[in-house]
Design an enzyme around this catalytic site. Structure first.
Site, PDB file in Angstrom:
ATOM      1  N   CYS A 135       0.790  -1.125  -0.118  1.00  0.00           N
ATOM      2  CA  CYS A 135       0.081  -0.095  -0.085  1.00  0.00           C
ATOM      3  C   CYS A 135       0.740   1.236   0.026  1.00  0.00           C
ATOM      4  O   CYS A 135       0.328   2.354   0.141  1.00  0.00           O
ATOM      5  CB  CYS A 135      -0.939  -0.046   1.307  1.00  0.00           C
ATOM      6  SG  CYS A 135       0.007   0.149   2.685  1.00  0.00           S
ATOM      7  N   THR A 136       2.384   1.128  -0.156  1.00  0.00           N
ATOM      8  CA  THR A 136       2.875   2.336  -0.023  1.00  0.00           C
ATOM      9  C   THR A 136       2.884   3.343  -1.055  1.00  0.00           C
ATOM     10  O   THR A 136       3.175   4.673  -0.804  1.00  0.00           O
ATOM     11  CB  THR A 136       4.416   1.932   0.066  1.00  0.00           C
ATOM     12  OG1 THR A 136       4.773   0.778  -0.836  1.00  0.00           O
ATOM     13  CG2 THR A 136       4.773   1.388   1.456  1.00  0.00           C
TER      14      THR A 136
END
Length: 303
Positions: free
Chosen positions: A50-51
DNA sequence: CCCAAAGTTATATAAGTCGC
DNA sequence: GCGACTTATATAACTTTGGG
């Protein structure tokens, strides 16, 4: 199991010795290489990094959209390829809440529909729905190609305090407490951020509190603007065993590992109760029963 | 409008582990 | 006991969009 970080994979592999493991990015393999045995029903679960989608990630990396992230932005592609090639009966996708609005999420939905899946999608807040003190929200999409799955559960808000989740005051508190010098440094930093208009601050919780903020992956870095526990002297970091409880785990999952690793694992993992509930609902669904409808709910819908 | 954190990266220093 | 390496601790500079 595919995992980029070898340290994390080792933990998982030890807990599940029967599993095959791949160390690296999902984008490094052709989907055909990552097949699963066709013994019975196959469930594919993916937590695409999810970065690129999280607020902090967007901010830090100067991205205008999630897919722009150079290392993980494209990973929805191998995910789609894998699903289309292997057609698992059930697909579970999990991510940070803001992932819902990304182009990746839209394309995943379209690809699932085009491949004959129906899906149930929502953002789950453990504090409001699973009687767990953590506010770690998750986007969860469950797709099925063996009939329409609906994840129905009885939402139950957390209605207690942190008293049962934090360690009681003890002899270790003093040694773990921030020194006056550290407190001063943190105060200075927080004051500066506030003056600059930042919307985040350090929070110090105690047994009387009704919820707790998110423990991030980088918790071990002792960021000034994180969650701490009040002590007689000042405040201390949450202990891993406390985070285990706050995340709804019945045992201290990673005891014995380096503290930093324990914080990282909890800080990028999920809160347990929603996923335990989901797993049970999927099991009932696959066994041909109504999809996890708790007592009383059918009447509600009938009305 | 207000709020939230799967924040990142770099540097320095000390303590602990391990093979030899 | 040395050196290589890992882990822990501490400090600091830098980061802001989207959703309810």
């Amino acid at each position: 199991m595919i995992e980029l970080e070898a340290r994390y994979l080792a933990v998982s592999a030890k807990a599940h010795p029967e599993a095959s493991t791949w160390n690296g990015s999902a984008g490094e393999w052709h989907p055909a290489e990552l097949s699963t045995p066709r013994a019975s029903v196959r469930l594919f679960a993916a937590g695409i990094p999810c970065t690129g989608a999280s607020k902090a990630g967007l901010s830090k990396n100067g991205l205008s959209y999630a897919e722009e992230h150079p290392d993980v932005g494209y990973l929805f592609l191998p995910t789609i390829h894998y699903i289309r090639l292997h057609k698992p009966e059930i697909v579970v996708l999990e991510n940070t809440d803001t992932y819902r609005g990304t182009l990746s999420a839209r394309l995943l939905r379209d690809a699932l529909t085009a491949s004959g899946y129906t899906f149930d999608e929502r953002v789950v807040n453990p504090l409001k729905e699973f009687a767990t003190p953590s506010q770690r929200k998750r986007w969860i999409l469950v797709a099925s190609r063996v009939g329409r799955f609906s994840w129905i559960y009885e939402a139950k808000a957390f209605a207690s305090t942190l008293a049962d989740y934090l360690d009681p005051e003890g002899p270790e508190d003093d040694a773990e407490s921030a020194t006056p010098k550290q407190v001063a440094a943190a105060d200075k930093y927080c004051a500066r951020k506030k003056a600059e208009g930042a919307g985040f601050a350090r929070t110090i919780v105690g047994p009387e509190d009704l919820s707790i903020g998110v423990v991030p992956k980088s918790y071990a870095k002792r960021q000034h603007t994180a969650v701490y526990v009040r002590t007689k002297k000042s405040y201390r970091m949450l202990r891993p065993r406390e985070i285990a409880r706050l995340h709804g785990f019945k045992r201290d999952l990673f005891a014995g590992l380096p503290k930093t690793t324990q914080y990282e694992l909890y800080g990028q993992g999920v809160v347990a109760p929603p996923f335990i509930c989901l797993g049970e609902c999927i099991a009932r669904f696959l066994n041909g029963e109504l999809a996890g409808v708790p007592a009383g709910q059918l009447e509600l819908f009938a009305g």
